[in-house]
Design a protein around this motif. Structure first.
Motif, mmCIF file in Angstrom:
data_model
loop_
_atom_site.group_PDB
_atom_site.id
_atom_site.type_symbol
_atom_site.label_atom_id
_atom_site.label_comp_id
_atom_site.label_asym_id
_atom_site.label_seq_id
_atom_site.Cartn_x
_atom_site.Cartn_y
_atom_site.Cartn_z
ATOM 1 N N ILE A 170 84.067 30.397 8.060
ATOM 2 C CA ILE A 170 82.823 30.308 8.830
ATOM 3 C C ILE A 170 82.389 31.691 9.292
ATOM 4 O O ILE A 170 81.205 32.041 9.246
ATOM 5 C CB ILE A 170 83.003 29.358 10.033
ATOM 6 C CG1 ILE A 170 83.259 27.933 9.534
ATOM 7 C CG2 ILE A 170 81.778 29.396 10.938
ATOM 8 C CD1 ILE A 170 83.523 26.936 10.627
ATOM 9 N N GLN A 171 83.382 32.503 9.725
ATOM 10 C CA GLN A 171 83.072 33.858 10.169
ATOM 11 C C GLN A 171 82.519 34.708 9.026
ATOM 12 O O GLN A 171 81.543 35.452 9.196
ATOM 13 C CB GLN A 171 84.339 34.520 10.741
ATOM 14 C CG GLN A 171 84.125 35.943 11.252
ATOM 15 C CD GLN A 171 83.134 36.001 12.403
ATOM 16 O OE1 GLN A 171 83.131 35.131 13.274
ATOM 17 N NE2 GLN A 171 82.294 37.027 12.419
ATOM 18 N N ASP A 172 83.144 34.590 7.847
ATOM 19 C CA ASP A 172 82.679 35.328 6.667
ATOM 20 C C ASP A 172 81.263 34.916 6.275
ATOM 21 O O ASP A 172 80.421 35.762 5.930
ATOM 22 C CB ASP A 172 83.622 35.100 5.487
ATOM 23 C CG ASP A 172 84.981 35.717 5.709
ATOM 24 O OD1 ASP A 172 85.929 35.292 5.020
ATOM 25 O OD2 ASP A 172 85.095 36.620 6.564
ATOM 26 N N ILE A 226 74.114 37.385 8.336
ATOM 27 C CA ILE A 226 73.550 38.424 9.199
ATOM 28 C C ILE A 226 73.323 39.712 8.422
ATOM 29 O O ILE A 226 72.249 40.319 8.490
ATOM 30 C CB ILE A 226 74.487 38.695 10.404
ATOM 31 C CG1 ILE A 226 74.593 37.436 11.286
ATOM 32 C CG2 ILE A 226 73.972 39.879 11.218
ATOM 33 C CD1 ILE A 226 73.291 36.984 11.887
ATOM 34 N N GLU A 227 74.339 40.129 7.657
ATOM 35 C CA GLU A 227 74.265 41.402 6.940
ATOM 36 C C GLU A 227 73.226 41.379 5.813
ATOM 37 O O GLU A 227 72.614 42.392 5.517
ATOM 38 C CB GLU A 227 75.637 41.754 6.364
ATOM 39 C CG GLU A 227 76.689 42.047 7.436
ATOM 40 C CD GLU A 227 78.082 42.169 6.845
ATOM 41 O OE1 GLU A 227 79.023 42.350 7.637
ATOM 42 O OE2 GLU A 227 78.228 42.072 5.607
ATOM 43 N N PHE A 284 67.911 39.160 2.115
ATOM 44 C CA PHE A 284 68.196 38.521 0.831
ATOM 45 C C PHE A 284 68.084 37.014 0.945
ATOM 46 O O PHE A 284 67.420 36.344 0.132
ATOM 47 C CB PHE A 284 69.594 38.932 0.374
ATOM 48 C CG PHE A 284 70.125 38.169 -0.807
ATOM 49 C CD1 PHE A 284 71.152 37.246 -0.654
ATOM 50 C CD2 PHE A 284 69.611 38.380 -2.071
ATOM 51 C CE1 PHE A 284 71.650 36.548 -1.735
ATOM 52 C CE2 PHE A 284 70.100 37.694 -3.172
ATOM 53 C CZ PHE A 284 71.124 36.766 -2.993
ATOM 54 N N PHE A 285 68.689 36.433 1.995
ATOM 55 C CA PHE A 285 68.677 34.986 2.163
ATOM 56 C C PHE A 285 67.302 34.470 2.605
ATOM 57 O O PHE A 285 66.897 33.369 2.217
ATOM 58 C CB PHE A 285 69.753 34.562 3.162
ATOM 59 C CG PHE A 285 71.141 34.580 2.598
ATOM 60 C CD1 PHE A 285 72.042 35.588 2.916
ATOM 61 C CD2 PHE A 285 71.539 33.581 1.722
ATOM 62 C CE1 PHE A 285 73.313 35.600 2.374
ATOM 63 C CE2 PHE A 285 72.811 33.578 1.179
ATOM 64 C CZ PHE A 285 73.703 34.602 1.495
ATOM 65 N N ILE A 286 66.584 35.239 3.413
ATOM 66 C CA ILE A 286 65.232 34.823 3.817
ATOM 67 C C ILE A 286 64.321 34.758 2.597
ATOM 68 O O ILE A 286 63.532 33.816 2.438
ATOM 69 C CB ILE A 286 64.657 35.782 4.879
ATOM 70 C CG1 ILE A 286 65.393 35.595 6.218
ATOM 71 C CG2 ILE A 286 63.165 35.548 5.067
ATOM 72 C CD1 ILE A 286 65.007 36.594 7.284
ATOM 73 N N GLU A 287 64.432 35.755 1.725
ATOM 74 C CA GLU A 287 63.624 35.759 0.504
ATOM 75 C C GLU A 287 63.944 34.548 -0.370
ATOM 76 O O GLU A 287 63.041 33.879 -0.876
ATOM 77 C CB GLU A 287 63.863 37.049 -0.281
ATOM 78 C CG GLU A 287 63.030 37.144 -1.559
ATOM 79 C CD GLU A 287 63.301 38.430 -2.314
ATOM 80 O OE1 GLU A 287 64.057 39.265 -1.797
ATOM 81 O OE2 GLU A 287 62.760 38.591 -3.422
#
Length: 512
Positions: free
Chosen positions: A2-4, A10-11, A15-18
């Motif tokens: 979960i932490q990874d 976050i990092e 990329f994920f928003i796109e």
């Protein structure tokens, strides 16, 4: 884990928003088309009842076609990218929309319709003022199910280079990056949940009846599916036999051929059985851990891949490091390299011929001034490899307009259709000689050597020493040209990998 996953979100939030926006866009277009088209079809078959059975039968049939098969059927007509993905998603979304529209309209109380006719209402007035309003709760239920299903299914879009959150899932799978896979999956689930909640609020206003029974059925079905999968997995695990050699291959044509060669020769020259697992998703990233756990006994690998991906070295691999490669495999993993085929399947870059001629492109460095106008395509794991996309761009100062993730089997089709301008290839690709592309020179010698050989667990070789002689028959057996010709026979001529493997072994006088 979960932490990874959280750290990755976050990092790499941009990329994920796109990907999230791409996923939402593809899904919403498909949903809107399905609502309009499915609604019209549902109304027509409810009004012309003799058409209902054949139309629903056709839609039911389309719904049963596996998504990968449907994509494969559509690609020759609509190519790769968003168009094909939207068509496929729309087809799958039609069934709940058509069926619920038809069911809702045909279940309107007949007494109400008779009363409307008696009051002089026309057929169109009855449809739009009585039937559709009364059928709306059932239609909304269909829309709600359809929206959730479409958002979840839109993950397949990345398989054909259409983008969306499936890109993160496939990249994670092919690079054994569980955090990326889980992050992509979680975002799809959250998006589907948000849409379901929103539509649920609308549905409750139309129909205040609760649907607890349906929820219980869904939970029961999910539990049954999980139970069946668990039982099936246990059966498959227990089917392993001591005298069976478990061979894995990567999802590449030449690996399919090499796997068949190993199968044929081992079963011919020994008393051992071979269990061949072809096209393991993720390639090295998933096969190597399975080798370490003993799930697989051997597989064809490439020296440069072993040096960089398995041993985690950053430097450029050259064949004078082979002794060190062997030593570290033996020390760290108790594995050996036996049967070095001889061909070098290294990476390369190609551009469409019209672009190469227009800008006089000959080397990778020549791409730098025009990269901002070009689309770069590659398979999923290339974008996550240490010696992949980012390292290539950094070495040559490249900044492409955009990138496209796609399955390895679709790259040549994409560049031939003009969907991408530049792509990564393997030097033994069968389709290379028949595609209208130009191979560029790696003028800074970025790519390492990738001589192919067999990696086998030392324990297996000790238990079955007869394998040594069999594998040594492959030493320097195949040239780059031989491998390219065999790949072409499968990819372009439609021959079966086993037939191609058998013909080559026979040509080398290795068959009894």
């Amino acid at each position: 884990m979960i932490q990874d996953m959280w750290s990755m979100l976050i990092e790499r939030k941009d990329f994920f928003i796109e990907l999230l926006l791409e996923h939402l866009g593809i899904s919403l277009v498909s949903i809107l088309i399905a609502i309009l088209l499915g609604g019209v079809i549902g109304i027509i078959i409810s009004e012309i009842k003799k058409t209902a059975k054949p139309v629903l039968g056709i839609i039911n049939f389309l719904y049963t076609i596996p998504s990968i098969s449907l994509l494969g059927f559509l690609i020759p007509f609509s190519g790769v990218g968003n168009t094909t993905a939207i068509i496929a998603l729309t087809i799958y979304a039609l069934l709940p929309m058509v069926r619920n529209t038809y069911t809702g309209i045909t279940h309107v109380d007949g007494a109400i319709l008779e009363a409307a006719k008696g009051m002089g209402s026309t057929r169109m007035q009855i449809l739009y003022k009585i039937k559709l309003p009364l059928a709306m709760p059932i239609i909304m239920s269909g829309i709600r199910n359809m929206v959730t299903m479409t958002i979840a299914l839109a993950g397949i879009a990345s398989f054909i280079g259409a983008g969306g959150l499936g890109v993160a899932i496939y990249r994670g799978i092919t690079t054994n990056n569980a955090a990326m896979t889980m992050a992509g999956s979680l975002l799809i689930a959250l998006l589907a949940l948000v849409m379901d909640i929103g539509l649920g609020m609308i549905e409750k206003r139309i129909n205040k009846r609760h649907i607890k029974t349906k929820k219980k059925k869904r939970i029961l079905i999910a539990a049954i599916v999980v139970l069946c999968l668990s039982i099936a997995s246990a059966i498959l695990i227990n089917q392993q036999q001591q005298d069976t050699i478990h061979i894995a291959t990567k999802p590449m044509t030449e690996q399919y051929i090499l796997g068949e060669m190993l199968d044929i020769l081992i079963e011919q020259d020994t008393d051992l059985n071979v269990e061949l697992t072809q096209g393991v998703g993720g390639g090295t990233s998933n096969i190597q851990p399975a080798m370490e756990s003993g799930e697989f006994d051997m597989y064809p690998e490439y020296t440069g891949t072993g040096w960089n991906m398995v041993l985690k070295h950053d430097g450029l691999y050259t064949e004078d490091l082979f002794d060190e490669l062997e030593s570290q495999y033996n020390t760290q993993f108790q594995m050996q390299w036996v049967g070095m085929y001889g061909f070098n399947n290294t990476y390369g870059l190609v551009v469409r011929r019209e672009i190469a001629e227009k800008y006089n492109l000959q080397t990778y460095s020549d791409l730098k001034p025009i990269a901002k106008n070009l689309v770069f395509g590659a398979e999923y794991d290339f974008f996550e490899r240490e010696d992949g996309y980012e390292a290539l761009c950094e070495t040559y100062g490249l900044d492409f307009e955009r990138t496209m993730d796609m399955d390895i089997g679709l790259k040549y089709q994409a560049i031939n259709q003009g969907e991408i301008d530049v792509m990564v290839i393997f030097t033994t690709d069968g389709q290379l000689s028949t595609s209208d592309v130009v191979v560029l020179e790696d003028d800074k010698h970025f790519y390492p050597s990738y001589i192919c050989g067999n990696v086998i667990r030392t324990e297996v070789l000790d238990q079955h020493p007869e394998l040594q002689a069999v594998l040594e028959k492959f030493d320097h057996l195949i040239t780059d040209q031989d491998m390219a010709a065999m790949n072409y026979a499968v990819e372009s001529e439609g021959q079966e990998p086993r037939d191609v493997a058998y013909d080559f072994l026979r040509s080398q006088n290795l068959l009894k």
